[in-house]
Enzyme design. Sequence first.
Site, mmCIF file in Angstrom:
data_model
loop_
_atom_site.group_PDB
_atom_site.id
_atom_site.type_symbol
_atom_site.label_atom_id
_atom_site.label_comp_id
_atom_site.label_asym_id
_atom_site.label_seq_id
_atom_site.Cartn_x
_atom_site.Cartn_y
_atom_site.Cartn_z
ATOM 1 N N HIS A 128 0.829 -1.219 0.000
ATOM 2 C CA HIS A 128 0.000 0.000 0.000
ATOM 3 C C HIS A 128 0.860 1.265 0.000
ATOM 4 C CE1 HIS A 128 -3.314 -2.740 1.227
ATOM 5 N NE2 HIS A 128 -2.345 -3.301 1.946
ATOM 6 N N SER A 162 15.227 21.960 -15.417
ATOM 7 C CA SER A 162 14.034 22.770 -15.645
ATOM 8 C C SER A 162 14.453 24.075 -16.298
ATOM 9 C CB SER A 162 13.340 23.037 -14.310
ATOM 10 O OG SER A 162 12.558 24.216 -14.400
ATOM 11 N N LYS A 202 16.347 22.016 -10.185
ATOM 12 C CA LYS A 202 15.629 20.793 -10.547
ATOM 13 C C LYS A 202 16.483 19.746 -11.224
ATOM 14 C CE LYS A 202 11.269 20.617 -10.875
ATOM 15 N NZ LYS A 202 10.391 19.695 -10.248
ATOM 16 N N GLU A 222 9.658 9.072 -16.468
ATOM 17 C CA GLU A 222 8.267 9.521 -16.628
ATOM 18 C C GLU A 222 7.749 9.204 -18.033
ATOM 19 O OE1 GLU A 222 7.671 13.719 -15.119
ATOM 20 O OE2 GLU A 222 9.795 13.403 -14.722
#
Length: 471
Positions: free
Chosen positions: A158, A279, A285, A292
Amino acid sequence: MSTIPSRGGRFAEGPARTAAEYTQSQSFDRTLCFHDIIASKAHARMLGRVGVVAPEEADAIIEGLDRVREEIASGRFVWRPELEDVHMNVEARLTELVGDAGRKLHTGRSRNDQVGLTFRLFVADRIAAWQGLALDLCETLMRQAESHRDTILPGCTHLQPAQPVALAHHLLAYAFMLRRDVDRLGDAARRTRVSPLGAAALGGTTYPLDPLQVAKDVGFDGICDNSMDAVSDRDFVLEACFCAATVMTHLSRLCEELVLWSNPAFGFVTVSDAFSTGSSIMPQKRNPDVAELMRGKTGRALGALTAMFTVMKGLPMTYNRDMQEDKEAFLDADRTVATSLGVMAGMMEGVVFHADRMAAACDAGYIDATELADHLVGKGMPFRQAHHATGALVALAESRGVPLKGLTPEELRSVAPCIEPGELAGVLDCATAVRRRETPGGTGPLSVARQLETLRTWVAETRRRLPKPIA
Ligand code: ARG
C-alpha cells in the site's frame, strides 16, 4: 486500362488520389521489405522444385530478388506509392529486372498469404530482439542486485512501510517479471513461427505446391492447417502486442519507483545526469523525465493491443483490408518496447542507490513490528494475541514519538508481561529481520543468492536458444 498490377485488366480507371493515399501501406510496410524478399525467395525455390516454374526461372527470380534487396539496402530503390504496398513494389521492380520470370513469382500465391508470412517472419524477428533486450536488462538488474545484497530498505505494501527487505531482493523482483516476459514471448513466437503460404487467397490452390518446404526454408516450424484461418489469423499480432504491453507495464512500475525514490523526500536514488533533465525556470531541478516518459509510453503498447482487438473483433472470414491496420499498431508497439528496454538498461546501469537514506527510512514506520509479534509467538503467545499486543506497543511508542526500541522495560511489560528486560535487543533489528527470512523466494541472503543463481542459469540458457534474426 489501369497500369497498377493488382487492378489488372478489370478496371477502366485508376483509383481516386484520396483513395490511393488512404489505402496505401508502402510508406510503413516497406519496413518489412527484407522479410518479404526472404519469403518470396523461399516461394520461388519451392515453385522451381515442384516444377510449377522451370528451374532457370526460379534461379532468375531468386537472383532478381537479391538485386532488389541490394537496391533497397543501398538506398537506390525507388518506392512507388501507386503500387500500394511493399509486396507490389518488390514484385514490380523484380519484373523490371528479370522480365517474364518475375511475372511468375506470384503463381499459387495471393497477397493474403504473402502478407501473412512476411509479417509473421517480421514479428518473429522482433520478438527475439525484445527477448534479447529483456535479457540485457535482466543482467543489469542482476549486477545492481549483486552489489546491494546488504543494502536494506523498507519494503512497502500500500506504499506504506511494511517490513525491511534487501535492495537486491527488490531489484530481482523486476528481473523475475522480465523472465516471465521472455518466456511469454517465447510462447507467442511458437505460434507465430507457422507459415500460411499455400492458402493463396483463402481456399488453397490448384498448383501442386509444397508449403512445408517453404516453412522449413524460412526457418519456421510448420504450416497452418486451415487455409481460411491461415489468411485471416492475426492472433500472433495480438499476442505480441499483449507481450509488449506487459513488458511496458512492468517497466512503468520500475519507472514509478525511480520517480518516487529520486524525490528528495525519499532520496533513495540518484538517476545519473545522462538520464535526468533540468528545468527551464527552476535551477535546482533534476527531473526523472526519462522514467516519466517511459511510464507514459506504456499507453502506446496498450493502445496497440486495444487497436488490434478492435480491428479483429467481428471480422468475417477471411482476409479483410481492416487487417492492414496491424502494421502501424505493431510497429509502434515494437519501437516503444525495444527502445524502452534499451533505455531502461542504460538508466539502471547508472542509478546510484543511497544505502544511508534507505537505512534511515528503516528507522521510521515501525517496520520491525512483525519481528516483535513473531518474537512473542516464539515465546508461546498465539499469533493473533501477539499481533494485538504489538499493535498496542506501536501505538504507545508512536504516542511517545519513539521507535519500538525506545520503549522502557516497564512500558513493554505493561502490554506484554512476558517480555524480560533487554531481551528485544537482537530482535528489533532490520538486518536480523532480513537475515531470518529464508523461506524459498524470501528476502534472506541465502534466498537472494539462490535467486541470482536461478536467473544466471536461465539467462545463459535462454540466450543460447534465442533464434538469430533472419533479416
Ligand atoms: N497491404 C495489405 C496488408 O497489409 C496486404 C495486401 C492484401 N490486400 C488485398 N487486397 N488482398 O494487409
